[in-house]
Design an enzyme around this catalytic site. Sequence first.
Site, short mmCIF file in Angstrom:
data_model
loop_
_atom_site.label_atom_id
_atom_site.label_comp_id
_atom_site.label_asym_id
_atom_site.label_seq_id
_atom_site.Cartn_x
_atom_site.Cartn_y
_atom_site.Cartn_z
N GLU A 1 29.89 41.25 -16.34
CA GLU A 1 29.53 39.87 -16.65
C GLU A 1 29.74 38.96 -15.44
O GLU A 1 30.77 39.05 -14.76
CB GLU A 1 30.38 39.39 -17.84
CG GLU A 1 29.96 38.08 -18.42
CD GLU A 1 30.70 37.76 -19.72
OE1 GLU A 1 30.31 36.79 -20.38
OE2 GLU A 1 31.66 38.48 -20.07
N LYS B 1 23.60 34.10 -22.89
CA LYS B 1 24.58 34.59 -23.87
C LYS B 1 24.46 33.81 -25.18
O LYS B 1 24.32 32.58 -25.18
CB LYS B 1 25.99 34.45 -23.29
CG LYS B 1 27.05 35.28 -23.98
CD LYS B 1 28.35 35.27 -23.18
CE LYS B 1 29.40 36.18 -23.79
NZ LYS B 1 30.64 36.21 -22.98
N CYS C 1 29.40 41.11 -23.86
CA CYS C 1 30.84 40.97 -24.08
C CYS C 1 31.19 40.44 -25.47
O CYS C 1 31.21 41.18 -26.43
CB CYS C 1 31.45 40.10 -22.98
SG CYS C 1 33.25 40.29 -22.83
N SER D 1 68.55 42.37 -9.29
CA SER D 1 69.86 42.08 -9.88
C SER D 1 70.60 43.31 -10.38
O SER D 1 71.77 43.21 -10.74
CB SER D 1 69.67 41.11 -11.05
OG SER D 1 69.00 41.76 -12.13
#
Length: 727
Positions: A45, A114, A175, A360
């Site tokens: 896309e 789209k 999509c 750490s």
Amino acid sequence: MGNYAVVATCALNQWALDFEGNYARIVKSCELAKAAGAKLRVGPELEITGYGCQDHFLEGDTLLHAWESLAKLLQEEACQGLLVDVGMPVAHRNVRYNCRVLILNGKILLIRPKLHLADDGNYREPRWFSAWQHKRQVEDYILPRMLQKITGQMSVPFGDGVISTRDTCVGVEMCEEMFTPDCPHIDMSLNGVEVFTNSSGSHHELRKLQTRVRLITEATLKCGGVYLYANQQGCDGDRLYYDGCAMVVVNGRVVGQGTQFSLNDVEIVTAVVDLEEVRSFRGANRSRSEQAARAPSYPRVHADISLSADHGEFNLSLRPSPTLEAHFDLPEKEISMGPALWLWDYLRRCGMRGFFLPLSGGLDSGSVACIVYSMCRELVCTARTGNEQVILDIRRVTGEPLDGDYVPTDARELCGTATLACSRILHTCYMGTKYSSDATRGRAKRLAEAIGCYHIDINIDSVVTSVHTLFETVTGRRPVFASQGGTSAENLALQNVQARLRMVLAYVFAQLLPWCRNRTGSLLVLGSANVDESLRGYLTKYDCSSADINPIGSISKVDLRRFLGYAEESFGLGILQEFVEATPSAELIPLASGVREQSDEEEMGMTYEELSIFGRLRKLERCGPFSMFSKLTHLWPDRAPEQVAEKVKRFFFYYAVNRHKLTTLTPAYHAEAYSPDDNRFDLRPFLYPTTWSRQFARIDQALRTLLGEKNGTEEEQETIKDCDASH
């Protein structure tokens, strides 16, 4: 034999606004598709611009440069004799659309906008684009003059149409359209479309690929057809990592699947499909045929090309691709790959020299170190295959001559070496105080040795003391910890001083360590706050969780423990078992008599497992305090209702008190759907009424009912009545 067609889909590592790089990758994918004998190529896309341009889509320059790229593609040799489905933004009648442009032999066949836009979670497409509202309709689109000169076309069809080739029919589904109830592939299939293309910008989340594959396979299992799924791959500019995994599916069967995570900028997936198999599959379903007979028609644009070989052209070597078992990685491996490759894309594109990590000795920072080590492992493996782009990027990041012969052969050597003069990608630092334990200091040192990074161990007590002295000089008062008789305000301030000074020192070392070895540039500071701590606000604002980027910012402590177990076995790092078994602790306070260690979970009043549940209910189930209490009474049947109520109230109180911290969270890799990432994924206020009076009153009323007690006060009853009326 004449019905066999070679089709190609791809995953491309596109980058927002990298028009030249994006163009080169598109061309490369077309070259590979043609070399494989394909006549149809599908890309991700918005591949010309990059999917993540965001508000740059509102700029005229972005559209101009997209047209310039398309003009070059139309004349590109690699695109001739190939039906190319490419994505870009297009403005039609002054309205911007997210489009697919289908081109063939220097001509534009169709611009397909789209129909359904993504507008939830990480996606805000309606901010930049409009959805095409005219189903099964096309209009004339007047091409820009530069395109008119190249194509000889003044106008082309724009809208919801399909492409008819000499042997089949091709339709576009984009999509989000696959995820909606009214999927275009259903109507297209009933109208005779046999090949569907889906160009996607679908990001990675843990355990998400299964959903995506299920939707694709179920679509063609119900409707029949060839489905080509293309996806963006890599980090194209923000917190998301697009995980590729291009696919070809026929009648519900996977016949081609790409890698989910890859360092290759261009990956092609090809398959040989039998078009007659689609027709046979559909013809056997009588109810489908009845629906198709009365289905409305789509506008068809004719394309002078055959996807399959002409009848009479026999090729015994061309066989339909066999069915594959769809592959899914375990979440632990997804953590080792997705954040690692996201870090590499960020590092190689931002021009920095490596990473600096405050290590750490705890599980979170240890996980970040292992993710960087995983990145180095993947880089070495890919470099061994001769990938020139990866080798060139490695040389650029490590400061090696671009025209030299350096190729890494060992992940420890690439991650770093024992001397500052030769250290490469990862630099770690243990910043201890008198409250730090030998256990955490030792774990940090041993992990650094195991992965080969350059590690320093410093004590910051003198810096902390200087801040205390300054405050005492100015105010005349010296704060002390709670265990020494101090107030909660003193206790918290003294802890925060240590945490914030670590952030300051991290940036000093990150900016100057390359200078110490006579190299230009500086290092990216890595954060290590997990999603649960961020959600609860159990972190100091602007402490060492504040960094440039954070690869674990939306990954739960539960999943990180599993990841370290996976890394221990897969990477051969036995030291990681110590990290998994250690009690999470900030180590910021002197301990009272008889207390062995400061415990994060005891201070929070909830476990990390519980925080993960709270996070999912808050975000995914959209629960407020009362509905969360209601659900948890059923999810936790072995717990007393009053204990559940106390947990829920405690969570929402601290969530409200600390919500402001989320506005300053370090940009983090998006991996979980309950991420609290402020103003990007999680759109909620940061100033809350911390008493939650109406919400907690409802919980108290329900609690009395569960416990069989009498109704509450008249005031509480009025509160409940008002709440009921609002529903």
